[in-house]
Write an enzyme that holds these catalytic residues in place. Sequence first.
Site, mmCIF file in Angstrom:
data_model
loop_
_atom_site.group_PDB
_atom_site.id
_atom_site.type_symbol
_atom_site.label_atom_id
_atom_site.label_comp_id
_atom_site.label_asym_id
_atom_site.label_seq_id
_atom_site.Cartn_x
_atom_site.Cartn_y
_atom_site.Cartn_z
ATOM 1 N N LYS A 232 58.783 -41.475 -34.913
ATOM 2 C CA LYS A 232 59.472 -40.257 -34.469
ATOM 3 C C LYS A 232 59.798 -39.346 -35.656
ATOM 4 O O LYS A 232 59.735 -39.784 -36.814
ATOM 5 C CB LYS A 232 60.738 -40.635 -33.695
ATOM 6 C CG LYS A 232 61.731 -41.432 -34.509
ATOM 7 C CD LYS A 232 62.713 -42.182 -33.614
ATOM 8 C CE LYS A 232 63.744 -42.885 -34.467
ATOM 9 N NZ LYS A 232 64.552 -43.833 -33.695
ATOM 10 N N ARG B 186 75.243 -45.977 -26.203
ATOM 11 C CA ARG B 186 74.593 -44.690 -26.357
ATOM 12 C C ARG B 186 73.635 -44.557 -25.180
ATOM 13 O O ARG B 186 73.983 -43.947 -24.192
ATOM 14 C CB ARG B 186 73.878 -44.625 -27.728
ATOM 15 C CG ARG B 186 73.480 -43.235 -28.149
ATOM 16 C CD ARG B 186 72.822 -43.218 -29.522
ATOM 17 N NE ARG B 186 71.633 -44.075 -29.589
ATOM 18 C CZ ARG B 186 70.848 -44.158 -30.663
ATOM 19 N NH1 ARG B 186 71.119 -43.449 -31.756
ATOM 20 N NH2 ARG B 186 69.798 -44.955 -30.660
ATOM 21 N N TYR C 52 74.632 -20.490 -58.722
ATOM 22 C CA TYR C 52 75.496 -19.720 -57.830
ATOM 23 C C TYR C 52 76.964 -20.063 -58.040
ATOM 24 O O TYR C 52 77.320 -21.242 -58.187
ATOM 25 C CB TYR C 52 75.129 -19.981 -56.368
ATOM 26 C CG TYR C 52 73.929 -19.192 -55.901
ATOM 27 C CD1 TYR C 52 73.933 -17.802 -55.942
ATOM 28 C CD2 TYR C 52 72.798 -19.832 -55.444
ATOM 29 C CE1 TYR C 52 72.828 -17.076 -55.520
ATOM 30 C CE2 TYR C 52 71.689 -19.121 -55.013
ATOM 31 C CZ TYR C 52 71.712 -17.740 -55.054
ATOM 32 O OH TYR C 52 70.624 -17.038 -54.642
ATOM 33 N N MET D 283 68.135 -22.449 -52.396
ATOM 34 C CA MET D 283 67.104 -22.615 -51.372
ATOM 35 C C MET D 283 65.795 -23.116 -51.985
ATOM 36 O O MET D 283 65.116 -23.970 -51.409
ATOM 37 C CB MET D 283 66.850 -21.285 -50.653
ATOM 38 C CG MET D 283 65.888 -21.409 -49.495
ATOM 39 S SD MET D 283 65.526 -19.832 -48.715
ATOM 40 C CE MET D 283 67.077 -19.470 -47.907
HETATM 41 C C1 LIG Z 1 64.501 -45.066 -34.372
HETATM 42 C C2 LIG Z 1 64.446 -46.308 -33.546
HETATM 43 C C3 LIG Z 1 64.041 -47.521 -34.128
HETATM 44 C C4 LIG Z 1 63.716 -47.672 -35.591
HETATM 45 O O1 LIG Z 1 64.891 -47.729 -36.355
HETATM 46 P P1 LIG Z 1 64.812 -48.036 -37.927
HETATM 47 O O2 LIG Z 1 66.217 -48.236 -38.321
HETATM 48 O O3 LIG Z 1 64.206 -46.817 -38.559
HETATM 49 O O4 LIG Z 1 63.967 -49.227 -38.095
HETATM 50 C C5 LIG Z 1 63.917 -48.624 -33.294
HETATM 51 N N1 LIG Z 1 64.221 -48.536 -31.977
HETATM 52 C C6 LIG Z 1 64.628 -47.391 -31.405
HETATM 53 C C7 LIG Z 1 64.936 -47.361 -29.946
HETATM 54 C C8 LIG Z 1 64.766 -46.242 -32.159
HETATM 55 O O5 LIG Z 1 65.166 -45.110 -31.593
#
Ligand SMILES: *Cc1c(COP(=O)(O)O)cnc(C)c1O
Length: 359
Positions: free
Chosen positions: A36, A131, A255, A303
């Site tokens: 992701k 969650r 800055y 930036m």
């Molecule tokens: C992001 C995610 C993971 C991976 O988590 P890491 O800490 O990066 O290994 C695993 N399971 C779910 C459901 C996630 O959303």
Amino acid sequence: MTLRTATAVIDLHALSNNYRLIQSLSPDAKVLAVLKANGYGHGLERIANALPDADAFGVARLDEALALRSAGIEKPIVLLEGFFAKEDIETLALNNLETIVHNEQQLDAIMNAELTKPLKVWLKIDTGMHRLGINPEQLPYFYRALSQSNNVEKPIVLMSHLASADEKNNAATPKQMALFDELTANFRLEKSLANSAGVLLWPQSHYQWIRPGLLLYGVSPLPSDIKVAGIAPVMTLQSSLISVREITAGEAVGYSGAWISEKNTTIGVVAIGYGDGYPRHAPNGTPVMINGRRVPLIGRVSMDMISVDLGQQSQDQVGDIATLWGKGLAVEEVAAFATTIPYELLCNITRRVHIQLAN
Ligand SMILES: *Cc1c(COP(=O)(O)O)cnc(C)c1O
């Protein structure tokens, strides 16, 4: 003169080695490699193509899954938050995408859909993170409904997520594992619980599918006092010195003149800033590697650039390479300076950062 601008050097050999290490930690489990947020900033398709042994890929958004399919990736892909609109269900089926189900709206949408092809479903149970996930007492109902639906490909997978797996002494994880075990004991289905920290610290959480993200990229999710052997960072973020100047004690840099030199010294300017994803809140003293040594960040992050104190004896020149994190300087350490986590630094890399593959 050709100076390098902000560049993320991506080491796909390191990725393969990290993958093998993960497999060796859990030899009997299948691996859902989590890609992701653009492969944690490393490039979605690039990372997918470099993990030929992964059993499945996990993403958070439909667009990410479709991008993988467009790139010719044929492996199973799981939407880790499920779908967001019931209109998308047919797209999932047509593209052979698997979905998590974590609420009643998703269940209803699947049951009422008219699909050309059944969907593969991972049912997510809330075991304490609070969650996503159905409540434990809803499991029999959801399981029965999914099992009886022609829109669902059997068998389903049961999963949950660990909230505190990176904390070795936190009792929350054994509690979550015990609850997941108890709830799923009578189901002869594949199960999944472990993220990267679960893979490292909690063998009992491995089940049939592990779901590593961060660890694949060679970054540890654990506190810095626990060393993780055998992983190497996949991303090394670099740019170059574009200015070197002498200043005298009492002069301000950047800055708001937020940093004032206590001594005569040499200031270097590195062409990277928050527009590239370097954290704006990195304070004075955040390490930057230049010519094999650590020099401190000074003043405000801009930036497009940052300033560093090269010191009085500096031999550094315009064009020399600065490493912001990666090989030689762990992103975990930079994240600690910036009071954030490595996950955020990696996935904040912006589009203008060049990608270069390491040899
Ligand atoms: C992001 C995610 C993971 C991976 O988590 P890491 O800490 O990066 O290994 C695993 N399971 C779910 C459901 C996630 O959303």
